[in-house]
Design an enzyme around this catalytic site. Sequence first.
Site, mmCIF file in Angstrom:
data_model
loop_
_atom_site.group_PDB
_atom_site.id
_atom_site.type_symbol
_atom_site.label_atom_id
_atom_site.label_comp_id
_atom_site.label_asym_id
_atom_site.label_seq_id
_atom_site.Cartn_x
_atom_site.Cartn_y
_atom_site.Cartn_z
ATOM 1 N N SER A 103 1.400 -9.720 -0.501
ATOM 2 C CA SER A 103 1.053 -8.303 -0.391
ATOM 3 C C SER A 103 1.458 -7.629 0.912
ATOM 4 O O SER A 103 1.591 -6.408 0.939
ATOM 5 C CB SER A 103 -0.456 -8.132 -0.613
ATOM 6 N N LYS A 156 0.815 -1.218 0.000
ATOM 7 C CA LYS A 156 0.000 0.000 0.000
ATOM 8 C C LYS A 156 0.848 1.267 0.000
ATOM 9 O O LYS A 156 0.363 2.347 -0.328
ATOM 10 C CB LYS A 156 -0.965 0.005 1.178
HETATM 11 C C1 LIG Z 1 -5.137 -3.691 1.139
HETATM 12 C C2 LIG Z 1 -4.507 -5.022 1.039
HETATM 13 C C3 LIG Z 1 -4.906 -5.949 0.057
HETATM 14 C C4 LIG Z 1 -6.045 -5.680 -0.913
HETATM 15 O O1 LIG Z 1 -5.870 -4.521 -1.678
HETATM 16 P P1 LIG Z 1 -7.139 -3.807 -2.369
HETATM 17 O O2 LIG Z 1 -6.568 -2.757 -3.213
HETATM 18 O O3 LIG Z 1 -8.015 -3.271 -1.279
HETATM 19 O O4 LIG Z 1 -7.870 -4.876 -3.143
HETATM 20 C C5 LIG Z 1 -4.228 -7.149 -0.011
HETATM 21 N N1 LIG Z 1 -3.238 -7.456 0.853
HETATM 22 C C6 LIG Z 1 -2.830 -6.612 1.808
HETATM 23 C C7 LIG Z 1 -1.728 -7.013 2.715
HETATM 24 C C8 LIG Z 1 -3.445 -5.362 1.941
HETATM 25 O O5 LIG Z 1 -3.042 -4.518 2.900
#
Ligand SMILES: *Cc1c(COP(=O)(O)O)cnc(C)c1O
Length: 341
Positions: free
Chosen positions: A312, A60
Amino acid sequence: MVVHIMNDAVNIDAVRTAARSLGPGSGVLRGPLIPAALSGRLGLEVLLKLETLQPTGAFKLRGATHAVRCLTGEEARRGVVCCSTGNHGRAVAFAARARGIPAVVCLSSLVTQVKVEAVAALGARVVRHGASQDEAQVMADRLARDEGLVPLPPFDHPHVIAGQGTIGLELLEDRPDLETVLVPLSGGGLLAGIAVAVKALKPSVRVIGVSMERGAAMAASLAAGHPVEVPELPTLADSLGGGIGLENRHSFALCRDLVDEVVLLTEAEIYQGMRWMLLRERMVVEGAAAVGVAALLAGKVRARGPTALIVSGQNVDMEQVLAIGRGEPVALGDIIVENRT
Ligand SMILES: *Cc1c(COP(=O)(O)O)cnc(C)c1O
């Protein structure tokens, strides 16, 4: 295949602009794409894109940093406000500090303590409000109105989506032969951004979103043909909780137009994904980041060719990940998730 992009606020040029803004000196790291131990088990080349290595522990930071860098001088002086399941708040706090501007982060009671503390440690003002992401959003809207702060939403914002899309550019730079990409899916900023980049450069790549069954707002919205609300429930993939917003302007349409498939996972499947990531890949990751591995292990997607999984984020409660490593049950509100193989 011809791809019609209805939404011209986010296109490949916007993603390329974001890539320039997120270069060296921006604080954002280019996470490596490494081979997964899972490849051997599946007979498929699986690659892990390590967004866990970002200084805030999650991808993010890309979208938040790009959005903060795009603020006008007047907006920067007013400061920013956001609502978050934790990782966006931490990213906004980091990016705001990097630019030397004030930030307020609204967090619901579902957000884990580890994330609350991390946001506060970056100097942002933390406001705890409500029992769901949607309730925390109401508070963020109120603060924007009452205090003149600039709202910086976690996914439904062109600069945020373009920032996340830089991952798609990097994937194809590193592996032009990429054929499949699995992306954790909540509000769809990450999936939309990656899909914009990848489909523009190589339309044959299959782009697949992965969510949990418990509270999959984007999947329900895509099925309905318009944004709908679903109840938010505790899940191992806590970063994937929350709605997409009934007034969604960008991420819904982009996911609808560009994404090939969305798959949903049970909590037991996510548990196995986290367990695999810890014990076999030897990585501490949050449930949201383990959904790609979980979907492959569960046989829920039939991937072909070089397949990238977006790992992520790593901002998980260590007690939870250690319990999963030991094969112990994990309590989540009203349910218990067990180690069922
Ligand atoms: C926010 C987030 C997501 C999903 O992202 P979106 O853009 O809301 O679909 C996936 N993994 C992690 C670790 C996140 O913080």
